[in-house]
Enzyme design. Structure first.
Site, mmCIF file in Angstrom:
data_model
loop_
_atom_site.group_PDB
_atom_site.id
_atom_site.type_symbol
_atom_site.label_atom_id
_atom_site.label_comp_id
_atom_site.label_asym_id
_atom_site.label_seq_id
_atom_site.Cartn_x
_atom_site.Cartn_y
_atom_site.Cartn_z
ATOM 1 N N LYS A 61 35.059 14.870 -30.388
ATOM 2 C CA LYS A 61 34.220 16.063 -30.474
ATOM 3 C C LYS A 61 33.205 15.856 -31.592
ATOM 4 O O LYS A 61 33.539 15.347 -32.669
ATOM 5 C CB LYS A 61 35.102 17.275 -30.743
ATOM 6 C CG LYS A 61 34.403 18.618 -30.679
ATOM 7 C CD LYS A 61 35.430 19.724 -30.818
ATOM 8 C CE LYS A 61 34.818 21.103 -30.750
ATOM 9 N NZ LYS A 61 35.869 22.164 -30.827
ATOM 10 N N SER A 136 35.819 25.460 -27.433
ATOM 11 C CA SER A 136 34.557 24.807 -27.765
ATOM 12 C C SER A 136 34.563 23.306 -27.491
ATOM 13 O O SER A 136 33.528 22.655 -27.501
ATOM 14 C CB SER A 136 34.214 25.044 -29.239
ATOM 15 O OG SER A 136 35.216 24.500 -30.099
ATOM 16 N N SER A 160 40.351 26.292 -28.740
ATOM 17 C CA SER A 160 39.275 25.400 -28.316
ATOM 18 C C SER A 160 39.696 24.034 -27.823
ATOM 19 O O SER A 160 38.864 23.280 -27.330
ATOM 20 C CB SER A 160 38.267 25.230 -29.461
ATOM 21 O OG SER A 160 37.580 26.432 -29.679
#
Length: 458
Positions: A61, A136, A160
């Protein structure tokens, strides 16, 4: 994996990303040193010894620092930001022989559940590119589901990791808070943030978790505690394990297809020899309402200077959420803290009666992009069953539990007391041994990967 395989894997990652990712926008960037890193790893293997994660292709990420390579936080502010050091989890992955292949798309500053990123591209779901990948860590979930990597590291503040795991049909672990160091990862809410892995199988999630977990003095939230072997827990089996299902809370307002799949998963669990019972969780329905203001306030504090000096550089949805955080007062924050204390006591009582809790990860399958335009409402709906465990700091694992009639995946969430990560990982791995949901891959992705393989051998 042999040295030749390592080199071939690096070449294939680049070609797969070129063939598949334009339709998904799951990756913000590829490792500019991918070929050199593959060569160095191959040379290392030639010298002997097989590290724990040898040859695993990993995406990160893009709020996790990579030395000499942009880490954007999914934002305009950090579009050209190049860290001087790797995050601690990246150092550990590299030491274990992983090949870092790309930086995964995310909701801007990891602060939303849709990955509709206005700066780096609207993330899309491999099972239906008209749908969102969740967030996310949406790019993490999508890059694993599309076969662009073996594993991705995401971050989880309120859901997330688990939300994109469920919506993309992969497994994802939110570890016990404090088990994995956040050193070198941009924060949302330090008291609730954690890094964790996503992969197609729970076994791979578990193996990577053991690589990245462990104390680091640079993170004040990280706890110096030994990492429990998930394989040892798996070997004990799950027969007789006590599973609690909070039906009154978790079956309220579910999408009918999700309810069907979760109930089928409970039946699959019973066939493993576990004991399932209904439990009540007083206050569970309020956890999201009390934790969200704390997370919003913490995020607004982290971004205070940017909010004061350049608010227009934020995406509109993230700016709105940060403005909510600015309006949280000390009384509201204190009320949330008092609720958190009561919630932890509730869970102490519950976990004296059951070993694991089981519920849906998300109440719906992946919403369409048009439905996700109202990010705050969509995030609130997707995270209805995830905030409770972020507030508690407990391990929570999302595992694929099947597909809707529309072909979209859903997930079950397995939750255990703090520091019992190995318990949910062992149970999830036994469940996957008895089911095949995790073996499916989007048809168009399979076709394109098969074409790449054919071209490679031609």
């Amino acid at each position: 994996m042999s040295e030749g395989d390592i080199r071939a894997r690096a070449r294939r990652v680049v070609r797969a990303a070129e063939a598949i990712d334009p339709a998904l926008r799951s990756l913000i960037s590829l490792n500019p040193r991918l070929v050199e890193d593959a060569e160095a790893l191959a040379a290392r293997l030639e010298r002997g010894g097989l590290p724990a994660a040898a040859g695993l292709a990993v995406s990160l990420k893009d709020n996790i620092d990579t030395a000499g390579w942009t880490t954007t936080m999914g934002s305009a502010f950090f579009r050209d930001h190049v860290p001087a050091k790797d995050a601690v989890v990246v150092e550990r992955l590299k030491r274990a022989g992983a090949l870092i292949v790309g930086k995964a798309n995310l909701h801007e500053f990891a602060f939303g559940g849709t990955t509709q990123n206005p700066h780096h591209g609207l993330g899309r779901n491999p099972w239906n590119t008209d749908a969102i990948p969740g967030g996310s860590s949406g790019g993490s979930g999508a890059s694993v589901a599309a076969g662009l990597c073996d594993v991705s590291l995401g971050t989880d503040t309120g859901g997330s990791i688990r939300i994109p795991a469920a919506l993309n049909g992969v497994a994802g672990l939110r570890p016990t808070h404090g088990a994995v160091p956040n050193t070198g990862c941009f924060p949302v809410s330090d008291a609730h943030d954690t890094i964790g892995p996503l992969a197609r199988t729970v076994a791979r999630v578990a193996d990577v978790h053991e690589v990245i977990a462990g104390h680091d003095a640079g993170d004040p939230c990280c706890v110096d505690r030994p990492v429990t072997s998930w394989a040892r827990e798996f070997a004990r089996g799950v027969e007789g394990l006590r599973i609690g299902v909070p039906a009154r809370w978790c079956f309220a307002g579910l999408e009918p297809e999700v309810e069907r799949l979760v109930r089928e998963a409970v039946e699959d669990m019973l066939r493993l020899g576990v004991h399932v019972r209904d439990v009540t969780l007083p206050g569970a329905e309020d956890t999201q309402r009390y934790l969200m203001p704390m997370v919003h306030a913490d995020a607004a504090a982290h971004h205070a200077e940017r909010l004061a000096n350049a608010p227009g550089a934020f995406g509109a949805d993230v700016l709105e959420r940060l403005r909510h955080g600015e309006r949280v007062d000390s009384r509201g924050y204190a009320e949330s803290m008092r609720f958190k204390e009561r919630w932890l006591r509730t869970l102490d009582g519950t976990f004296s009666e059951v070993d694991v809790l089981l519920m849906p990860t998300c109440p719906v399958t992946a919403p369409l992009h048009a439905d996700a335009a109202r990010m705050l409402e969509t995030t609130r709906e997707l995270s209805r069953f995830t905030y409770a465990w972020a507030m508690a700091g407990t391990p929570a694992l999302s595992v694929p539990c099947g597909f809707s009639v529309d072909g979209l995946p859903a997930g079950i969430q397995l939750v255990a007391p703090r520091w019992h990560d190995a318990r949910v990982l062992a149970l999830g791995a036994h469940y996957q041994q008895a089911t095949t949901h995790h073996l499916r891959r989007p048809k168009w992705v399979e076709d394109r990967l098969a074409r790449l393989d054919a071209e490679e051998t031609a």
